[in-house]
Scaffold this motif. Structure first.
Motif, PDB file in Angstrom:
ATOM      1  N   CYS A  67     -33.462  19.058 -15.628  1.00  0.00           N
ATOM      2  CA  CYS A  67     -32.696  17.803 -16.012  1.00  0.00           C
ATOM      3  C   CYS A  67     -32.978  17.554 -17.444  1.00  0.00           C
ATOM      4  N   ARG A  68     -32.225  16.643 -18.034  1.00  0.00           N
ATOM      5  CA  ARG A  68     -32.232  16.345 -19.442  1.00  0.00           C
ATOM      6  C   ARG A  68     -33.350  15.167 -19.634  1.00  0.00           C
ATOM      7  N   ASN A  69     -33.473  14.469 -18.339  1.00  0.00           N
ATOM      8  CA  ASN A  69     -34.565  13.403 -18.551  1.00  0.00           C
ATOM      9  C   ASN A  69     -35.295  13.326 -17.136  1.00  0.00           C
ATOM     10  N   PRO A  70     -36.186  14.265 -16.981  1.00  0.00           N
ATOM     11  CA  PRO A  70     -36.611  14.326 -15.358  1.00  0.00           C
ATOM     12  C   PRO A  70     -37.621  13.666 -15.164  1.00  0.00           C
ATOM     13  N   LEU A  71     -38.224  12.686 -16.018  1.00  0.00           N
ATOM     14  CA  LEU A  71     -39.510  11.899 -15.652  1.00  0.00           C
ATOM     15  C   LEU A  71     -39.099  10.502 -15.039  1.00  0.00           C
ATOM     16  N   ARG A  72     -37.797  10.221 -15.169  1.00  0.00           N
ATOM     17  CA  ARG A  72     -37.130   8.875 -14.894  1.00  0.00           C
ATOM     18  C   ARG A  72     -36.054   8.866 -13.982  1.00  0.00           C
ATOM     19  N   CYS A  73     -36.013   8.178 -12.752  1.00  0.00           N
ATOM     20  CA  CYS A  73     -34.735   8.074 -12.070  1.00  0.00           C
ATOM     21  C   CYS A  73     -33.666   7.120 -12.982  1.00  0.00           C
ATOM     22  N   PRO A  74     -32.202   7.238 -12.645  1.00  0.00           N
ATOM     23  CA  PRO A  74     -31.419   6.480 -13.395  1.00  0.00           C
ATOM     24  C   PRO A  74     -31.715   4.968 -13.497  1.00  0.00           C
ATOM     25  N   HIS A  75     -32.380   4.450 -12.681  1.00  0.00           N
ATOM     26  CA  HIS A  75     -32.913   3.192 -12.691  1.00  0.00           C
ATOM     27  C   HIS A  75     -34.214   2.887 -13.577  1.00  0.00           C
ATOM     28  N   GLY A  76     -34.687   3.856 -14.181  1.00  0.00           N
ATOM     29  CA  GLY A  76     -36.017   3.790 -14.898  1.00  0.00           C
ATOM     30  C   GLY A  76     -37.172   3.905 -14.187  1.00  0.00           C
ATOM     31  N   ARG A  77     -37.399   4.107 -12.805  1.00  0.00           N
ATOM     32  CA  ARG A  77     -38.436   4.321 -12.261  1.00  0.00           C
ATOM     33  C   ARG A  77     -38.913   5.710 -12.378  1.00  0.00           C
ATOM     34  N   PRO A  78     -40.243   5.593 -12.316  1.00  0.00           N
ATOM     35  CA  PRO A  78     -40.668   7.195 -12.494  1.00  0.00           C
ATOM     36  C   PRO A  78     -40.442   8.083 -11.249  1.00  0.00           C
ATOM     37  N   THR A  79     -40.185   9.650 -11.679  1.00  0.00           N
ATOM     38  CA  THR A  79     -40.132  10.609 -10.642  1.00  0.00           C
ATOM     39  C   THR A  79     -41.590  11.276 -10.614  1.00  0.00           C
ATOM     40  N   VAL A  80     -42.440  11.158 -11.481  1.00  0.00           N
ATOM     41  CA  VAL A  80     -43.538  11.795 -11.330  1.00  0.00           C
ATOM     42  C   VAL A  80     -44.574  11.061 -11.966  1.00  0.00           C
ATOM     43  N   ILE A  81     -45.854  10.834 -11.229  1.00  0.00           N
ATOM     44  CA  ILE A  81     -46.947  10.217 -11.643  1.00  0.00           C
ATOM     45  C   ILE A  81     -48.170  11.183 -11.811  1.00  0.00           C
ATOM     46  N   ARG A  82     -49.099  10.956 -12.818  1.00  0.00           N
ATOM     47  CA  ARG A  82     -49.978  12.047 -13.093  1.00  0.00           C
ATOM     48  C   ARG A  82     -51.299  11.330 -12.865  1.00  0.00           C
ATOM     49  N   ILE A  83     -52.212  11.612 -12.224  1.00  0.00           N
ATOM     50  CA  ILE A  83     -53.672  11.358 -12.038  1.00  0.00           C
ATOM     51  C   ILE A  83     -54.570  12.251 -12.710  1.00  0.00           C
ATOM     52  N   ASP A  84     -55.151  11.754 -13.824  1.00  0.00           N
ATOM     53  CA  ASP A  84     -55.927  12.802 -14.669  1.00  0.00           C
ATOM     54  C   ASP A  84     -57.081  13.669 -13.558  1.00  0.00           C
ATOM     55  N   GLU A  85     -57.538  14.577 -13.877  1.00  0.00           N
ATOM     56  CA  GLU A  85     -58.532  15.291 -13.211  1.00  0.00           C
ATOM     57  C   GLU A  85     -59.804  14.574 -13.395  1.00  0.00           C
ATOM     58  N   LYS A  86     -60.053  13.881 -14.512  1.00  0.00           N
ATOM     59  CA  LYS A  86     -61.370  13.225 -15.006  1.00  0.00           C
ATOM     60  C   LYS A  86     -61.245  12.128 -13.906  1.00  0.00           C
TER      61      LYS A  86
END
Length: 579
Positions: free
Chosen positions: A550-569
Motif C-alpha cells: 500500500c502507498r500508506n500502509p501504517l494508517r487506516c483510511p480514518h487515521g487509526r494505526p494498522t501497526v503498533i511497535r513495542i520496542d524490544e527494550k
C-alpha cells in the motif's frame, strides 16, 4: 415624514467611520504599527502597552524612518509610500501601507509620531489630537516611534464594548505571536502593563522562534514539513500524533508571510490526523504558504485577516497532500507514544479523560519563553511511510491483532484496520482508472422520492454516478435505480441511495474525487475483516504482503494505526531486565 436630503458627512465623522473598519481593538493597532515597522526594514522592535491598550500603545523601531516633510501626509487618508497603482495594490508584498492605518488611529486617539531617517541632522515629530495637528523637532535617533494615547477617548460608546480585559490581552498576545513567529530574524521587546519586559532575540530559523514562545519541549512534539508543487510552497511544523491542543487557535497559517484565518485549515488538518487525534482536540501547526501574489486576494477583509484564493480547489488538494504525506512519513507508531485510555475508563469517556503517556496534556502557552536554536530540516518530512521488514508472524491476539516480531521489537497488527487500508486503496485505484464500482441490477428498482426532492437528485447525478449509483429518469413516474455499489446487499438499495444522497448534500465539497474518497472509506470498512472472524496464519501472511504494497500502509483510511511497535527494550523493561 419625508426622507431627509442627502448631504456630505463631516470629515471628522468620515474618519471615525473609516477607523472603525481598521481599528477594531487595541490588538489591531499593535498589528498595524508593528507591520509598518517591519515594512520600514526594522531589525529590532519595541512594544509597550499600558491600560490594556486604552491608556497607551507605543511602538519603537530602528527602521528607515519617515522624511520630515512627509509626516503630515502619513496621517491623512489614502496616503502611502508603498503603492502607486492598482497593479501594485493587487500584487502588494508589503504587510500594510505606511499611512493607511495612521490616519484612522489618529481619528480615535491622541497620536504622536516621531521619526528620523539615517543621515538626517535631526528628527521630526507630529502630534494629532483634539487641538489639531502640530509639528516640531525631535531628538529621536534613527527610526520611528508611534505613541497612541487615550484610545477611543472621542468615541466613548466604542470603548464600552471592551470591558473584558482578559479578552483584550488574549487578542494582543495572539497578534504578537503571529507577528513574531513570522519574523524570527527580527528582535522584539514587549511589555504589557506592569509585566516584566520580554525579549525575543533575532533567530536564524523558525523552530528557534517557536521554542522562544512555546518552550523548549515544542521541538520534540512537532514534525518539520516542507512540500512544493508547481508554484506553491508550504513549510513549517505540525504536531506529532500524540501532541494536541484543546482549541483550534494554535493552528496558524501565514500566506506570503501574512497571518490569515483560513477556515478550511481545521478540516484539512484534522482529516489528515484522522482518529489518532482525539475527538474535541486539535493539532498544533505553524505553517507558511507561498503563492504567487496574483493567486491570492488579501484585501477581502478590512483587517486582511481572511484571504481568497483564485484556484481554491487546487490549493486544498495541495494542502491535503502535504499534510497526509508528512504525517504518514512519521513511520511506525510506537506504543509508548500512543494516546491511551486507562483500564478504569470506558470508551465513552469525554475527551478530557484522554491522556497522552507523557507528562502534561497541553504545555502551558507562556508567551515568549526564551529557548535555544535548532536548525529546521525539511528533508525529514518527505520520506515515504516505512513498513517494518522481515516480520515473523506468530499468532492472533484477542481474535483481533496479529502478533509478530521483528529485529527491533514486538509488533501488533490490527487485522481490521489493515484490511481497511488495502480495500481503501483498491477503491481509490478504481476511481483513478475511471472504472465503474457499481453493479447493474437485474430489474430496475423504483426509488420513492417526494416530488420536491427530484431536483436534489438531478443536482447530485454526477456525484451519485461516481459513487456507483446509476439512475433512470422515468418522467412523471420518478426515478429508478439501475445500478448500485457492489457492496449493497439485496433489500438495502433504497436505504443506501438515500444515505449517499444525504452524504453528498452534507459534504463540504462538490469535488467528485473528495466525495469518492469519503465513500471509499465507508466501502473499505464494510468489506474489512471483523473481530473474531476466522483466518489462518497463511491468510495473515497474505494480508501483510498486501498491506506492505500500500502507498500508506501504517494508517487506516480514518487515521487509526494498522501497526503498533513495542520496542524490544520496552518489553524487557516490563520484567526489569536489560536486552
Amino acid at each position: 415624514m419625508g426622507m431627509k436630503r442627502i448631504r456630505k458627512l463631516d470629515e471628522t465623522l468620515v474618519a471615525q467611520i473609516a477607523a472603525g473598519e481598521v481599528i477594531e481593538s487595541p490588538a489591531a493597532i499593535v498589528k498595524e504599527l508593528v507591520e509598518n515597522s517591519l515594512d520600514a526594514g526594522a531589525r529590532e522592535i519595541d512594544i509597550q502597552i499600558d491600560g490594556d491598550g486604552f491608556g497607551e500603545i507605543q511602538v519603537r523601531d530602528d527602521g528607515g524612518g519617515i522624511h520630515a516633510d512627509d509626516l503630515p501626509l502619513a496621517v491623512t487618508s489614502f496616503a502611502t509610500s508603498k503603492i502607486t497603482s492598482l497593479d501594485e495594490l493587487i500584487a502588494a508584498r508589503t504587510m500594510g501601507f505606511r499611512g493607511e492605518a495612521l490616519g484612522s488611529i489618529a481619528a480615535v486617539s491622541r497620536l504622536r509620531l516621531e521619526s528620523r531617517q539615517p543621515g538626517a541632522a535631526v528628527g521630526a515629530a507630529l502630534a494629532v489630537d483634539e487641538q489639531g495637528t502640530r509639528t516640531e523637532a525631535s531628538p529621536i535617533e534613527s527610526g520611528t516611534r508611534v505613541q497612541v494615547k487615550d484610545l477611543f477617548y472621542n468615541v466613548p460608546v466604542r470603548r464600552d464594548y471592551y470591558k473584558n480585559a482578559l479578552k483584550i490581552r488574549r487578542q494582543i498576545a495572539d497578534t504578537l505571536t503571529s507577528l513574531t513567529v513570522a519574523h524570527p530574524q527580527i528582535a522584539f521587546r514587549y511589555r504589557l502593563g506592569e509585566d516584566d519586559v520580554v525579549f525575543l532575540p533575532a533567530r536564524d530559523n523558525l523552530l528557534a522562534r517557536l521554542k522562544d514562545i512555546w518552550g523548549d519541549t515544542i521541538a520534540a512534539d512537532v514534525i518539520p514539513l516542507f512540500y512544493e508543487q508547481d508554484n506553491l510552497v508550504l513549510e513549517g511544523y505540525v504536531s506529532k500524533f500524540y501532541f494536541y491542543r484543546n482549541h483550534a487557535s494554535d493552528m496558524r497559517l501565514w500566506v506570503n508571510n501574512r497571518p490569515v484565518l483560513y477556515k478550511p485549515l481545521t478540516m484539512l488538518l484534522r482529516n489528515a490526523y484522522g482518529e489518532l487525534m482525539p475527538k474535541g482536540r486539535f493539532p498544533f501547526a505553524a505553517l507558511f504558504l507561498k503563492v504567487p501574489p496574483l493567486e491570492v486576494d488579501v484585501n477581502v477583509h478590512p483587517q486582511k485577516r481572511e484571504v481568497r484564493f483564485r484556484h481554491e480547489v487546487a490549493l486544498q488538494a495541495f494542502l491535503r497532500q502535504a499534510f497526509t504525506r508528512v504525517i504518514a512519513a512519521e513511520g511506525g507508531i510506537q506504543a509508548q507514544n500512543m494516546v491511551r485510555i486507562s483500564p478504569a475508563q470506558k470508551l465513552s469517556s469525554p475527551p478530557d479523560k484522554l491522556t497522552p503517556p507523557r507528562p502534561g496534556d497541553e504545555p502551558a502557552l507562556s508567551l515568549f519563553t526564551p529557548g535555544a536554536m535548532t536548525q529546521f530540516s525539511p528533508e525529514a518530512a518527505v520520506s515515504p511511510p516505512r513498513f517494518p521488514e522481515n516480520l515473523q508472524l506468530h499468532t492472533r491476539l484477542f481474535n483481533t491483532f496479529i502478533v509478530a516480531t521483528g529485529p527491533d521489537g514486538l509488533y501488533l497488527i490490527d487485522q481490521h484496520t489493515a484490511h481497511e487500508r488495502i480495500n481503501y486503496e483498491r477503491f481509490q485505484d478504481l476511481l483513478a482508472a475511471k472504472k465503474h464500482i457499481g453493479q447493474n441490477l437485474v430489474h430496475p428498482l423504483a426509488v420513492d422520492l417526494a416530488v420536491f426532492s427530484r431536483g436534489r437528485v438531478e443536482a447530485s447525478a454526477a456525484a451519485l454516478a461516481a459513487l456507483g449509483f446509476a439512475l433512470e429518469n422515468l418522467g412523471p413516474a420518478g426515478y429508478a435505480l439501475v445500478s448500485v455499489p457492489a457492496y449493497v446487499e439485496s433489500g438495502e438499495e433504497q436505504a443506501a441511495f438515500e444515505t449517499a444522497l444525504r452524504a453528498i448534500e452534507a459534504s463540504d465539497t462538490t469535488e467528485i474525487g473528495d466525495l469518492f474518497d469519503q465513500w471509499a472509506k465507508d466501502l473499505s470498512c464494510r468489506h474489512a475483516i471483523r473481530k473474531g472472524e476466522t483466518a489462518s496464519l497463511t491468510d495473515f501472511r497474505e494480508l501483510i504482503e498486501q498491506l506492505k504494497s500500500c502507498r500508506n500502509p501504517l494508517r487506516c483510511p480514518h487515521g487509526r494505526p494498522t501497526v503498533i511497535r513495542i520496542d524490544e527494550k520496552e518489553v524487557f523493561a516490563y520484567f526489569k531486565r536489560q536486552v
